[in-house]
Design a protein around this motif. Structure first.
Motif, PDB file in Angstrom:
ATOM      1  N   ARG A 194      -4.082 -11.979  -9.324  1.00 61.67           N
ATOM      2  CA  ARG A 194      -3.996 -10.714  -8.598  1.00 61.67           C
ATOM      3  C   ARG A 194      -2.782  -9.989  -9.119  1.00 61.67           C
ATOM      4  O   ARG A 194      -1.658 -10.474  -8.970  1.00 61.67           O
ATOM      5  N   LEU A 195      -2.978  -8.843  -9.751  1.00 62.42           N
ATOM      6  CA  LEU A 195      -1.848  -8.084 -10.268  1.00 62.42           C
ATOM      7  C   LEU A 195      -1.860  -6.715  -9.627  1.00 62.42           C
ATOM      8  O   LEU A 195      -2.621  -5.842 -10.046  1.00 62.42           O
ATOM      9  N   ASP A 196      -1.050  -6.544  -8.597  1.00 62.02           N
ATOM     10  CA  ASP A 196      -1.031  -5.294  -7.847  1.00 62.02           C
ATOM     11  C   ASP A 196       0.297  -4.586  -8.039  1.00 62.02           C
ATOM     12  O   ASP A 196       1.358  -5.169  -7.816  1.00 62.02           O
ATOM     13  N   PHE A 197       0.208  -3.346  -8.439  1.00 59.80           N
ATOM     14  CA  PHE A 197       1.406  -2.525  -8.567  1.00 59.80           C
ATOM     15  C   PHE A 197       1.353  -1.429  -7.519  1.00 59.80           C
ATOM     16  O   PHE A 197       0.386  -0.680  -7.456  1.00 59.80           O
ATOM     17  N   PHE A 198       2.391  -1.360  -6.689  1.00 60.94           N
ATOM     18  CA  PHE A 198       2.445  -0.329  -5.664  1.00 60.94           C
ATOM     19  C   PHE A 198       3.384   0.784  -6.136  1.00 60.94           C
ATOM     20  O   PHE A 198       4.451   0.506  -6.681  1.00 60.94           O
ATOM     21  N   GLY A 199       2.978   2.003  -5.930  1.00 63.36           N
ATOM     22  CA  GLY A 199       3.820   3.100  -6.387  1.00 63.36           C
ATOM     23  C   GLY A 199       3.135   4.431  -6.153  1.00 63.36           C
ATOM     24  O   GLY A 199       2.412   4.599  -5.174  1.00 63.36           O
ATOM     25  N   LEU A 200       3.361   5.363  -7.063  1.00 60.61           N
ATOM     26  CA  LEU A 200       2.808   6.704  -6.917  1.00 60.61           C
ATOM     27  C   LEU A 200       1.889   7.033  -8.086  1.00 60.61           C
ATOM     28  O   LEU A 200       2.294   6.907  -9.243  1.00 60.61           O
ATOM     29  N   CYS A 201       0.680   7.462  -7.759  1.00 57.30           N
ATOM     30  CA  CYS A 201      -0.238   7.866  -8.811  1.00 57.30           C
ATOM     31  C   CYS A 201       0.212   9.220  -9.355  1.00 57.30           C
ATOM     32  O   CYS A 201       1.023   9.908  -8.739  1.00 57.30           O
ATOM     33  N   GLN A 202      -0.338   9.598 -10.485  1.00 56.91           N
ATOM     34  CA  GLN A 202       0.085  10.844 -11.125  1.00 56.91           C
ATOM     35  C   GLN A 202      -0.012  12.045 -10.187  1.00 56.91           C
ATOM     36  O   GLN A 202       0.888  12.864 -10.125  1.00 56.91           O
ATOM     37  N   GLY A 203      -1.104  12.112  -9.454  1.00 56.69           N
ATOM     38  CA  GLY A 203      -1.324  13.244  -8.566  1.00 56.69           C
ATOM     39  C   GLY A 203      -0.297  13.356  -7.455  1.00 56.69           C
ATOM     40  O   GLY A 203       0.008  14.449  -6.980  1.00 56.69           O
TER      41      GLY A 203
END
Lengths: 151, 151
Positions: free
Chosen positions: A135-144
């Motif tokens: 499971r490789l989950d990155f939390f953050g902000l998408c481009q939009g």
DNA sequence: TTTTCTGCAAATGCTTTGCATGGGA
DNA sequence: TCCCATGCAAAGCATTTGCAGAAAA
């Protein structure tokens, strides 16, 4: 709404695996398989239920849970949890990929990275751990969402 | 039972952050901070409660949940879920690391990999996603469980 | 003394289970 | 026809909330 190049092929594959396991193909299951194979938004049980109700007015959440549980057991869907208290289901990418979870718009984007395999291999070599799945989950902000002021 | 080189320092850091946020340092909280800063097994709320009861016979699960929730909000513990229906808490490694979850003995091992940063950077460049935090969980068999026949 | 924390109990929300009815094969 | 699947309702569990009494600061 597709994301997967071959949603039909995916659905047929799932049907095949269900049959192999002696499971019946009911109209409800067929409809659920269709939704799962076409969706790339990682729907929750409630989401699936809402979709399913369009065609089956009397269907129930219990049936949704039973079916996705079955599909999970035979390895055809991934049950994912991004920490919001409810599980999400991924039925169209049964191979290693990265999730990009936008903490603002809550969207979950799939990213295919070839370097996953290298990373995984390096990890095994260094730790002696035999990797079965990941499971490789990155939390953050998408481009939009990066341009928007209020966080 | 430590894993972290500086459990005491970690605990002091957590106390400091709590004070900064106007929270009181009660004996119960102190005991919980101690457990969290020393443990590297990612205890569940129930685990923490069991430990805490040794010193505070009348303590409650609700207090555990309230305290870890507080610590999570101020960024001093990570709430983790490995798909077994209950959350686990990591209070001693507030920096990116990999989890190796053994599907047999259920142990969760931490692995520090320098290449996480490279992987993360490559991901940002390719997708335009701004990474804030990450979850890298590998499920498989730890060294000790690989020799065992029955899976 | 004031305000926050504790800990009991009740409530919540997601998920699972039991069981009678219905429908594939 | 024979089982398995459906869908309703009830149960199960982890977690959260309310609130009165206790205890930091």
């Amino acid at each position: 709404m597709d994301g997967n190049e071959y949603p039909l092929r995916r659905m047929e594959k799932m049907i095949e695996v269900l049959r192999e396991n002696g499971c019946r193909i009911t109209p409800q299951r067929l409809a659920l398989l269709k939704i799962l194979s076409m969706s790339d938004v990682h729907p929750s049980a409630e989401d699936l239920y809402a979709h399913l109700k369009r065609d089956f007015a009397t269907t129930s959440l219990a049936t949704v849970y039973k079916t996705v549980g079955l599909l999970r057991e035979v390895g055809e869907v991934w049950e994912l949890n991004f920490g919001d208290g409810k599980n999400r289901y991924d039925g169209n990418k049964p191979y290693p990929h990265v999730h990009l979870v936008c903490v603002k718009c809550k969207k979950v984007i799939d990213a295919d990275m070839k370097s996953i395999r290298d990373f995984s291999k390096e990890l095994s070599q260094k730790t002696g751990f035999r990797v079965l799945r990941q499971r490789l989950d990155f939390f953050g902000l998408c481009q939009g969402c990066q341009g928007v002021k209020q966080l």
